[in-house]
Design an enzyme around this catalytic site. Structure first.
Site, PDB file in Angstrom:
ATOM      1  N   LYS A 152       1.131  -1.173   0.148  1.00  0.00           N
ATOM      2  CA  LYS A 152      -0.106  -0.033   0.112  1.00  0.00           C
ATOM      3  C   LYS A 152       0.863   1.306  -0.066  1.00  0.00           C
ATOM      4  CE  LYS A 152      -0.406   0.249   5.021  1.00  0.00           C
ATOM      5  NZ  LYS A 152      -1.461   0.061   6.380  1.00  0.00           N
ATOM      6  N   TYR A 173      13.323  31.827   7.258  1.00  0.00           N
ATOM      7  CA  TYR A 173      12.189  32.681   7.829  1.00  0.00           C
ATOM      8  C   TYR A 173      12.230  32.604   9.142  1.00  0.00           C
ATOM      9  CZ  TYR A 173       9.580  32.186   3.246  1.00  0.00           C
ATOM     10  OH  TYR A 173       9.488  32.048   1.831  1.00  0.00           O
ATOM     11  N   MET A 189       9.498  25.303   2.127  1.00  0.00           N
ATOM     12  CA  MET A 189       8.756  24.464   1.103  1.00  0.00           C
ATOM     13  C   MET A 189       9.856  23.840   0.215  1.00  0.00           C
ATOM     14  SD  MET A 189       5.658  25.306  -1.402  1.00  0.00           S
ATOM     15  CE  MET A 189       4.393  25.728  -0.139  1.00  0.00           C
ATOM     16  N   ARG A 249     -11.620   1.048  14.810  1.00  0.00           N
ATOM     17  CA  ARG A 249     -11.512   1.649  13.471  1.00  0.00           C
ATOM     18  C   ARG A 249     -12.163   0.682  12.171  1.00  0.00           C
ATOM     19  NH1 ARG A 249      -5.270   1.840  11.500  1.00  0.00           N
ATOM     20  NH2 ARG A 249      -5.090  -0.349  11.038  1.00  0.00           N
TER      21      ARG A 249
END
Length: 372
Positions: A43, A265, A313, A137
């Site tokens: 998966k 930043y 990013m 779940r």
């Protein structure tokens, strides 16, 4: 003022290399550990390693089955030419079960509504009844299990489908001493007895995943499902496996800066001394967790260098100290650890997460290569 060095050598982008020999070795280990069939869980694009490549390697080294979550993942494996048995276990009620029957994909059935949908898909469906063994779940709650088994038996007698498996999952298998494991095994055993009492005789019974396969022999039945372990991740921390991923990135910029220079930043890091900063074209959009800012390291020129400033990013800055780094040199972000490079386990600690999230999070902009 800072001095910026121009690139004297060609620069290529970040690369993710998959070591299929490591996948093969891990598969052989798990095949030896389980008394029944081994399902290779591929998966999430094979835990970020390439679903088709991992599947082929695992099947060649001891796995007999493939496992995925969605039908889309299962049908993609069929499109790649893989003909081994495939199980898909997480689908909405209105999934295209007709396509599953046509592609010979087994499906998990966690509710009576799912069972009804599968019976409408056409004769020939193969199903694994899914029991919730304590995680609240996916899977049928124990209170609904008996009715699901009775409905499935009626559908089987009518020739609409065949119940070939019963499955569950342990939520605390990474801690073998957790009492939830014994409770989960007992719930599964009770579920099997209930299924048999309705007349069902599923040949496949599977509860254990990677951690339980390594630490809990009592949870092993006629099949085990192993995904993370195939690519070198042991959630139990008990077994030395072979990590299969190496992530590298080129240095695209170098500058020598004075003490007092702030980076990135928010100016969260300031140089305490003159130093060399190396820029790598890799950031949180590529899967480097922002939480690792100021904590993570890479291997550059044979030594560990820390990320400084915030992970952006598209880029990160590395403090290379007095190393004479040049643009075009390659930094190893993580790998198997054999040459001193950080591992995905270390990145998981720096990000306060698990290795699974690190390996499945590498973005599509990073080029992939696989070798054996």
């Amino acid at each position: 003022m800072s001095a910026v060095l121009a690139a004297p050598v060609p620069v290529v982008g970040p690369r993710l290399a998959v070591d299929l020999d490591a996948v093969a070795a891990n598969t052989r280990l798990f095949a030896d550990r389980t008394p029944g069939a081994l399902m290779a869980v591929v998966k999430a694009d094979g835990f970020g390693h390439g679903a088709a490549a991992v599947a082929r390697t695992a099947l060649a080294h001891g796995a007999a089955w493939l496992g995925v979550t969605s039908l889309a993942e299962a049908l993609a494996l069929r499109a790649e030419g893989l003909t081994a048995p495939v199980l898909s276990w997480l689908n909405p009620v209105d999934a295209d079960y007709t396509a599953a029957v046509g592609a010979r994909v087994d499906v998990a059935v966690p509710s009576r509504a799912h069972l009804e949908a599968v019976t409408r898909a056409g004769i020939g469906a193969r199903v694994h009844l899914h029991l919730d063994t304590g995680m609240a779940r996916d899977g049928a709650p124990p209170a609904e299990w008996g009715a699901l088994c009775r409905d499935a038996r009626r559908a089987e007698r009518a020739g609409l489908l065949r119940v070939v498996g019963v499955m569950g999952h342990l939520g605390c298998a990474d801690d073998p001493a957790d009492p939830a494991n014994a409770a989960g095994r007992a719930a599964f055993d009770h579920g099997l007895a209930t299924a048999r009492a309705t007349g069902l005789r599923p040949p496949l019974r599977h509860l254990a995943a990677t951690a339980a396969t390594l630490t809990d022999p009592a949870s092993l039945h006629t099949m085990t499902r192993v995904g993370a372990g195939l690519v070198g991740i042991d959630p139990s921390g008990t077994t030395r496996l072979h990590p299969a991923l190496t992530l590298t990135a080129p240095v695209v910029g170098v500058r020598r800066v004075a003490a007092g220079t702030a980076v990135g930043y928010g100016r969260t890091w300031t140089a305490s001394r003159p130093t060399t900063l190396a820029l790598l074209p890799l950031g949180y959009a590529d899967g480097l967790p922002r939480a690792t800012s100021g904590r993570a390291e890479v291997l550059l020129r044979g030594r560990r260098c820390r990320l400084v400033g915030r992970v952006s990013m598209d880029q990160v800055v590395v403090d290379a100290g007095d190393e004479r780094v040049r643009p075009g040199e390659v930094a190893t972000v993580f790998g198997a650890g054999r040459h001193g490079e950080p591992t995905t386990a270390e990145w998981a600690v720096w990000a306060d997460t698990i290795e699974h999230e690190i390996v499945t999070g590498i973005g599509a902009r990073v080029s992939r290569t696989a070798s054996s």
